[in-house]
Design an enzyme around this catalytic site. Structure first.
Site, PDB file in Angstrom:
ATOM      1  CG  ASP A 216      -2.200  -0.814   1.593  1.00 61.89           C
ATOM      2  OD1 ASP A 216      -2.739  -1.619   0.057  1.00 61.89           O
ATOM      3  OD2 ASP A 216      -3.099  -0.958   2.288  1.00 61.89           O
TER       4      ASP A 216
ATOM      5  CE  LYS B 229      -8.061  -1.322  -1.456  1.00 58.70           C
ATOM      6  NZ  LYS B 229      -6.512  -1.732  -1.705  1.00 58.70           N
TER       7      LYS B 229
ATOM      8  CG  MET C 287      -7.999   6.541   6.594  1.00 60.36           C
ATOM      9  SD  MET C 287      -7.968   4.826   5.448  1.00 60.36           S
ATOM     10  CE  MET C 287      -9.603   4.664   7.370  1.00 60.36           C
TER      11      MET C 287
END
Length: 263
Positions: free
Chosen positions: A42, A64, A177
């Site tokens: 990632d 992502k 996030m």
């Protein structure tokens, strides 16, 4: 009698890479990386960690980021299954810990459904990295009886969280996030009773040379973060423990990083 042929599949290791500093890898993770055949990684995995891979290792980026997925989750699941069916040992390398907002549970279920052996290798979650490298204890008997980890957005992308629970006093709330929704998060917490003077921090790229920290009350935090130009990956920590933040302590705690304390 004919022998029954069995398919021999490879194994998938869901490995936590920790918050960024390669020295925070577990011994198990470091050993697996040293003999890796193929690594699906990632965007939160630091380049210093990828440098530990052998030159022969195949690298597949499946990052992502907000608004951009190199590979959608369903395609990542299929990729892991296809690679394992080639008889390859596959390392799925994730920032932090695979089971803490890392979608490791979804990948584990997909692998199990396909009959692929899967091993989970835990990592230091980003919240622990932020606390250690910013010098902020996430729990403290004088300040926080409860520690909550939450995501800043749900599966549909909305920040529709359990605001009454998050706005309780005497607790630490760590939001993963959530940078893009920081203004909404702080507004909702205040609307649900949290004192606007409650301190908070936003820490960018914790435990790396790019670490930057902004410290302010939740009423002022969104503007302070915007003015400082902080970017993802960043973690939000809200609660009385962040009142213990000191730039000089952060510089001492973050040995591996060139820390810039913005506020």
């Amino acid at each position: 009698m004919r022998a029954i042929e069995r398919e021999v599949f490879g194994k998938v290791y869901l490995v936590g890479a920790g918050p960024g500093d390669p020295e925070l890898l577990t011994l198990r993770a470091a050993r697996l990386l040293a003999r890796a055949e193929v690594v699906v990684y990632d965007h939160l995995v630091g380049p210093g960690i990828l440098d530990l891979l052998p030159a022969s290792a195949r690298r597949v980026y499946a990052g992502k980021e907000a608004g951009h997925h190199a590979l959608p989750q369903e395609e990542t699941n299929r990729l892991l299954i296809e690679l394992a069916r080639e008889g390859i040992s596959v390392i799925r390398l994730k920032g932090g810990d695979p089971f803490i907002f890392g979608r490791g549970g979804e990948e584990m279920e997909a692998l199990e459904a396909a009959g692929i052996a899967c091993e989970i290798v835990p990592g230091i979650t980003s919240a622990a990295g932020v606390g250690a490298y910013a010098g902020i204890p996430l729990t403290h008997r004088d300040h926080a009886r409860t520690l909550i980890f939450t995501t800043g957005h749900l599966k549909d992308g909305s920040p529709d969280l359990d605001w009454p629970a998050l706005a309780r006093p005497q607790q630490t709330v760590v939001i993963y996030m959530g940078l893009g929704a920081l203004a909404i998060i702080c507004q909702r917490l205040i609307e649900h009773g949290l004192d606007p003077a409650t301190p908070g921090v936003v820490v960018q790229s914790a435990s790396t040379s790019a670490q930057r920290t902004v410290h302010a009350s939740i009423a002022e935090l969104p503007d302070a973060v915007r003015d400082a130009g902080l970017k993802s990956p960043s973690l939000i920590v809200i609660g009385p423990v962040t009142g213990l933040y000191r730039p000089e302590r952060e510089r001492e705690c973050c040995i591996a990083a060139r820390v810039v304390s913005v506020v």
